[in-house]
Design a protein around this motif. Structure first.
Motif, mmCIF file in Angstrom:
data_model
loop_
_atom_site.group_PDB
_atom_site.id
_atom_site.type_symbol
_atom_site.label_atom_id
_atom_site.label_comp_id
_atom_site.label_asym_id
_atom_site.label_seq_id
_atom_site.Cartn_x
_atom_site.Cartn_y
_atom_site.Cartn_z
ATOM 1 N N LYS A 112 0.647 -1.155 0.000
ATOM 2 C CA LYS A 112 -0.047 0.086 0.002
ATOM 3 C C LYS A 112 0.599 1.348 0.039
ATOM 4 C CE LYS A 112 -4.198 -1.585 1.680
ATOM 5 N NZ LYS A 112 -5.478 -1.548 2.838
ATOM 6 N N GLN A 113 2.070 1.230 0.718
ATOM 7 C CA GLN A 113 2.939 2.438 0.893
ATOM 8 C C GLN A 113 3.615 2.479 -0.645
ATOM 9 O OE1 GLN A 113 2.630 0.117 2.959
ATOM 10 N NE2 GLN A 113 2.471 0.816 4.936
ATOM 11 N N VAL A 114 3.959 1.337 -1.173
ATOM 12 C CA VAL A 114 4.462 1.554 -2.655
ATOM 13 C C VAL A 114 3.400 2.300 -3.458
ATOM 14 C CG1 VAL A 114 5.631 0.369 -4.404
ATOM 15 C CG2 VAL A 114 6.208 -0.129 -2.226
ATOM 16 N N SER A 115 2.302 1.733 -3.330
ATOM 17 C CA SER A 115 1.228 2.321 -4.377
ATOM 18 C C SER A 115 1.045 3.503 -4.008
ATOM 19 C CB SER A 115 -0.109 1.193 -4.195
ATOM 20 O OG SER A 115 -1.144 1.875 -4.904
ATOM 21 N N LEU A 116 1.163 4.363 -3.020
ATOM 22 C CA LEU A 116 1.064 5.564 -2.584
ATOM 23 C C LEU A 116 1.786 6.352 -3.235
ATOM 24 C CD1 LEU A 116 -0.985 7.288 -1.233
ATOM 25 C CD2 LEU A 116 0.391 7.166 0.716
ATOM 26 N N VAL A 117 3.188 5.954 -3.009
ATOM 27 C CA VAL A 117 4.419 6.886 -3.625
ATOM 28 C C VAL A 117 4.568 6.707 -4.924
ATOM 29 C CG1 VAL A 117 6.850 6.566 -3.685
ATOM 30 C CG2 VAL A 117 5.926 6.303 -1.437
ATOM 31 N N VAL A 118 4.152 5.444 -5.847
ATOM 32 C CA VAL A 118 4.232 5.547 -7.314
ATOM 33 C C VAL A 118 3.076 6.155 -7.790
ATOM 34 C CG1 VAL A 118 4.638 3.981 -9.104
ATOM 35 C CG2 VAL A 118 5.627 3.413 -7.002
ATOM 36 N N PHE A 119 1.670 5.602 -7.489
ATOM 37 C CA PHE A 119 0.571 6.313 -8.061
ATOM 38 C C PHE A 119 -0.267 7.177 -7.224
ATOM 39 C CE2 PHE A 119 1.263 1.424 -9.174
ATOM 40 C CZ PHE A 119 1.619 1.714 -10.525
ATOM 41 N N GLN A 120 0.417 7.786 -6.238
ATOM 42 C CA GLN A 120 -0.478 8.585 -5.670
ATOM 43 C C GLN A 120 -1.516 8.267 -4.910
ATOM 44 O OE1 GLN A 120 1.267 12.151 -5.208
ATOM 45 N NE2 GLN A 120 2.705 10.371 -5.665
#
Length: 481
Positions: A112-120
């Motif tokens: 979820k953190q990676v998704s937030l960083v990459v895809f906002q």
């Protein structure tokens, strides 16, 4: 004059063939990407790649890099070398599965953190979980490629590189065409599976011990390699963390478009020109391990590799200076012309790297873990600090300046330390080539004080022509001896 020039040139030439084919495939792929997913998509691609490398660096313990040294050293032993080598290969294969699973768990845990960083947004975490399979397949293929490198299976590495790059390019183009930006993750996963299958095929003839090895023995016997690898991994993680900070800064205070321009700049400096070093290191690193105890041959090989690196890299850089204003729109689009601001100064950093790169292996091969770590921590620290300050004051031009400063500081520090600890010396001939290369760089920089870096520049074309002639005669002189 030592006798390594012909060997280095022959093997580097073989690797260069695969790298040239790879460059061609990447050029086509990058052009398609520039059109189909644009600067923002390329920025996302660079960010995903950065995060994957960061997690991979944390979880893989650097087994692939450290195993090259250990297997290469074992092959020097005359007695029972095949038996010991086969056992060690089996152990590192098992470690590859273990570290790959760790990578999968790491990405799933922070999906979820990676998704937030990459895809906002954190709503694409399932895509990120699907991406986690990258670590298992990549870990296994990396180890198997390292074994080929340690065994000096030049032809097989060349073929692997050719098939890997071409297949990955085709997969990426199809994915971008069908899904656009959403095709980035499927392209990475399918390409990684393809590379895994290729690595299995090209290493099937490598002898692996048939003796059953208990899990505790696998851990015990692989631990020394993991300890050395952990050092390499720490260095790699810190480097990727520094690159992440730079990318985060560009997104946070500017845009994905600027990140895309930075990514293309890195592609030129690391992806295209950097392939020269990739071609050389496949042969240089394991060969240098063979002369760890022979100082005369060891120093001679480092000198020869430095000469060849400069004689190949300098004319390539100068030709790129002449062609870059035309290549950027052709290979990407006019939206990426700001990359020229990075390349204007940044290309000089590759020449400095050609000088610093060969001596950077010395501490690693001599087993001086602390020194090797210091070298890399210093260079990456200078890179991130220089990039943030440089971009703040000079924009994209500052990113190129930071790269030059990084390799200048790294090169001076590394040279001072290898002289101090190992009494390393450059030959007069090598120093002459280094001096000529640096003078050409200063001449190019002086040209930019007068001319803009936008279109065809006759002065740069003359300098590039002189450099090619100089390299041709120097190489000819060394290869016919």
């Amino acid at each position: 004059m030592s006798g390594f020039h012909k060997i280095i040139f022959k093997n580097t030439s073989m690797f260069a063939v695969s790298q040239l084919i790879g460059i061609g495939a990447r050029l086509i792929c990058n052009k398609v990407a520039a059109v189909l997913i644009g600067p923002a998509g390329i920025g996302v691609l660079g960010l995903i790649d950065n995060i994957l490398r960061l997690i991979h660096g944390v979880t893989n313990f650097g087994i692939a890099s450290s195993s090259v040294r250990e297997i290469a050293l074992l092959d020097n032993e005359k007695e029972q070398s095949n038996e010991k080598s086969g056992r060690l290969i089996k152990i590192v294969y098992k470690w590859a599965i273990f570290t790959g699973v760790l990578g999968v768990m790491g990405l799933v845990l922070f999906s979820k953190q990676v998704s937030l960083v990459v895809f906002q947004t954190d709503t694409k975490y399932l895509w990120v979980i699907g991406l986690s399979s990258y670590f298992l397949f990549n870990s296994i293929s990396s180890i198997r490629l390292a074994v080929l490198q340690a065994k000096k299976k030049v032809k097989k590495i060349v073929l692997y590189n050719i098939f890997s790059t071409v297949i990955s390019a085709v997969i990426s183009i199809v994915a971008y065409y069908i899904y656009g930006i959403d095709g980035i993750i499927p392209a990475i996963v399918i390409s990684t599976i393809s590379n895994f299958l290729l690595s299995i095929y090209f290493t099937k003839s490598i002898a692996v011990s048939e003796v059953k090895i208990a899990a505790n023995q696998v851990f015990k016997e692989g631990l020394p390699i993991a300890k050395l690898g952990l050092l390499l991994s720490t260095s790699a993680v810190f480097g990727q963390l520094c690159f992440y900070i730079i990318r985060w800064y560009l997104i946070e205070y500017h845009s994905y478009e600027i990140l895309g321009v930075y990514q293309v700049g890195n592609t030129f400096l690391v992806g295209y020109i950097g392939l020269v070093f990739a071609a050389m290191s496949n042969d240089f690193y394991p060969r240098l391990c063979n002369f760890e105890e022979d100082k005369e041959q060891f120093d001679a090989l480092v000198n020869d590799q430095t000469e060849l690196a400069l004689l190949v890299v300098v004319p390539a850089i100068l030709v790129l200076y002449v062609m870059a204003p035309y290549l950027i729109p052709i290979l990407y689009s006019n939206e990426f012309l700001d990359v020229l601001l990075i390349l204007k100064i940044g290309l000089i950093s590759v020449v400095l790297k050609a000088i610093a790169w060969p001596i950077g292996f010395i501490a690693l091969i001599k087993g001086n873990k602390a020194l090797f770590l210091k070298q890399n921590l210093l260079s990456n620290s200078v890179n991130v600090i220089g990039s943030l300050i440089g971009f703040y004051y000079f924009g994209l031009l500052g990113l190129g300046i930071a790269m030059v400063v990084m390799f200048l500081v790294y090169g001076v520090y590394t040279y001072v330390t290898v002289v101090r600890y190992y009494n390393f010396k450059y030959r007069k001939d090598t120093l002459h080539i280094m001096l000529a290369s640096l003078l050409l760089c200063l001449l190019v920089l002086s040209v930019f004080l007068v001319y803009e870096f936008k279109g065809f520049n006759l002065v740069l074309a003359v300098i590039a022509s002189f450099s090619m002639l100089y390299s041709f005669f120097k190489l000819r002189h060394r290869l016919i001896k």
